[in-house]
Enzyme design. Structure first.
Site, PDB file in Angstrom:
ATOM      1  N   TYR A  85     -35.722  18.892 -25.825  1.00 35.27           N
ATOM      2  CA  TYR A  85     -37.063  18.625 -25.296  1.00 35.27           C
ATOM      3  C   TYR A  85     -37.016  18.051 -23.876  1.00 35.27           C
ATOM      4  CZ  TYR A  85     -38.582  19.364 -30.107  1.00 35.27           C
ATOM      5  OH  TYR A  85     -38.810  19.910 -31.349  1.00 35.27           O
ATOM      6  N   LYS A 124     -25.288  21.891 -35.462  1.00 31.32           N
ATOM      7  CA  LYS A 124     -24.865  23.300 -35.569  1.00 31.32           C
ATOM      8  C   LYS A 124     -23.615  23.498 -34.729  1.00 31.32           C
ATOM      9  CE  LYS A 124     -27.035  26.598 -36.808  1.00 31.32           C
ATOM     10  NZ  LYS A 124     -26.759  27.451 -37.994  1.00 31.32           N
ATOM     11  N   ASP A 127     -28.905  23.885 -40.749  1.00 28.58           N
ATOM     12  CA  ASP A 127     -29.662  24.837 -41.584  1.00 28.58           C
ATOM     13  C   ASP A 127     -29.388  24.582 -43.064  1.00 28.58           C
ATOM     14  OD1 ASP A 127     -27.075  25.624 -40.959  1.00 28.58           O
ATOM     15  OD2 ASP A 127     -27.481  27.770 -41.102  1.00 28.58           O
ATOM     16  N   ASP A 148     -36.833  16.707 -35.430  1.00 29.69           N
ATOM     17  CA  ASP A 148     -38.267  16.973 -35.465  1.00 29.69           C
ATOM     18  C   ASP A 148     -38.608  17.764 -36.730  1.00 29.69           C
ATOM     19  OD1 ASP A 148     -40.876  17.273 -34.737  1.00 29.69           O
ATOM     20  OD2 ASP A 148     -40.508  18.404 -32.905  1.00 29.69           O
ATOM     21  N   ASP A 188     -40.032  16.159 -40.642  1.00 33.33           N
ATOM     22  CA  ASP A 188     -41.305  16.617 -41.206  1.00 33.33           C
ATOM     23  C   ASP A 188     -41.083  17.220 -42.592  1.00 33.33           C
ATOM     24  OD1 ASP A 188     -42.676  15.820 -39.001  1.00 33.33           O
ATOM     25  OD2 ASP A 188     -43.638  17.746 -38.602  1.00 33.33           O
TER      26      ASP A 188
END
Ligand code: NAD
Length: 371
Positions: A143, A194, A227, A251, A255
């Site tokens: 970001y 990852k 993942d 992020d 959630d």
């Protein structure tokens, strides 16, 4: 007796209504005259500050934040300020606090109160008693990395670019926070990245392993591909306790984890900065995950639990007041177990209450538990 300085920033909309319920609890804690007491100051932030000062947080409020031991933040924004210039929008107050105090560690717990297990989108047995903590790096990564742009290519096509950047020290410091948190909980920590396809992932893996070895070998560390972590959170969420991860994955994963456990009105959060050189304690801001909910503002409908649980996090993580934090969380569980519900978590046959009655019921349980 230790006196802790709190800055209360209720903000806009329901922020003001739910902060009153935290003040009720602070008054109870102060009234009990234990080893810790609180001195509070309040100020404006968000739209309310724009109306009063033309900016989303005044220099005076920033000064108060600078000397506070913890900042308790409500919510900001609303349709009244939708058209103010981008630089002074209500969220700018929160962003300035995050930036000036380098609040790089975002703690998002996902706690499933037994009384709400039926309301989860997952099977009851998977989520009942769930208590996990996603720790997201908040000030770097995808970001913030440069270049970040959309450019037009020679053939007229457009190309969007985001850049994921991390340095050793940025990873090291979040790993240390994760280890500290894991020690206060079950002693177990996952790191999700990852490293199979991303260079930043390789760095996250290597720095995590090295930092963990040097700083907290007593903490049980498990590395997990991000993942797979997303999948495992749905398959068997209770295998996790503390999960540390970067800004982008955090992020999404926070959630995902949080929404297993109920409504937006139930979700607290904390953002921690680096340790203060004098006190050793990090600057910290505690806030509900939800916004100012203009659709229900002024109707007494807001669920104060996310705000109250955020205050419980302040007691736990800023002041080591574990007993009191446990009491507040248990009071929330008891009141829910007794069948009290605000509109957002209402279930058939239970008792619907407003913000104030929910706050009073939780406060009464706390008062009784404190003796
Ligand atoms: P929101 O979180 O304010 O509301 C989303 C929905 O959830 C609404 O229907 C609302 O009524 C409900 N809800 C939220 N909190 C609740 C609670 N405690 N009890 C009961 N119901 C609750 O998000 P939004 O509607 O997208 O945004 C409204 C305003 O809040 C916007 O101006 C937005 O920019 C701002 N916002 C601020 C923050 C923050 O201050 N950190 C975060 C998100 C949104």
């Amino acid at each position: 007796m230790t006196t802790h300085k709190l800055l209360l920033l209720p903000g806009d909309g329901i922020g003001v209504e739910i902060m009153r319920e935290v003040e009720r609890i602070i008054a109870i804690l102060n009234g009990k005259g234990g080893a810790n007491s609180f001195e509070t100051e309040s100020d404006l932030v968000g739209g309310a500050a724009i109306d009063a000062h033309g900016v989303a947080i005044s220099e005076g409020a920033m000064e108060k934040a600078g000397i506070a031991d913890a900042i308790i933040f409500g919510a900001v924004g609303g349709p009244k300020w939708d058209d103010v210039p981008y630089e002074i929008r209500p969220e700018a107050g929160l962003l300035r606090l995050r930036k000036d105090y380098d609040l790089f560690a975002n703690l998002r717990p996902a706690i499933c109160y037994p009384a709400l297990a039926d309301a989860s989108s997952l099977k009851k047995e998977l989520v009942e008693g769930l208590d996990i903590l996603i720790l997201r790096e908040l000030t770097s990564g995808t970001y913030f990395g440069e270049p970040k742009e959309i450019v037009t290519l020679e053939n007229g096509e457009k190309r969007g670019v985001d850049t994921t950047v991390y340095t050793t020290s940025e990873i090291e410091r979040i790993v240390k926070v994760g280890c500290d948190l894991a020690r206060k909980r079950s002693g177990k920590m996952h790191m999700a990245a990852k490293w199979n396809v991303m260079k930043t992932g390789v760095l996250w893996r290597d720095v995590t392993v090295a930092t963990h070895k040097a700083y907290a070998p007593d903490v049980e560390l498990e590395l997990i591909l991000a993942d797979n972590c997303a999948m495992q959170l749905i398959r068997n969420p209770k295998q996790f306790d503390v999960v540390i991860t970067d800004n982008l994955f955090g992020d999404v994963l926070s959630d995902e984890a949080a929404m297993m456990t109920g409504s937006l009105g139930m979700l607290p959060s904390a953002s921690l900065g680096p340790p203060d050189p004098k006190t050793g304690r990090p600057k910290a801001l505690y806030e509900p995950v939800h916004g100012s909910a203009p659709d229900i503002t002024g109707k007494g409908l807001a669920n104060p639990i996310a705000m109250i649980a955020s205050f419980a996090m302040a007691l736990r993580y800023s002041f080591d007041m574990t007993k009191e934090a446990d009491i507040i969380e248990q009071a929330i569980a008891t009141v829910l177990g007794n069948g009290l519900r605000t509109a957002d978590i209402m279930q058939n046959g239970l008792e619907k209450v407003g913000t104030e009655d929910m706050g009073k019921a939780i406060a009464a349980e706390i008062e009784q538990a404190l003796g």
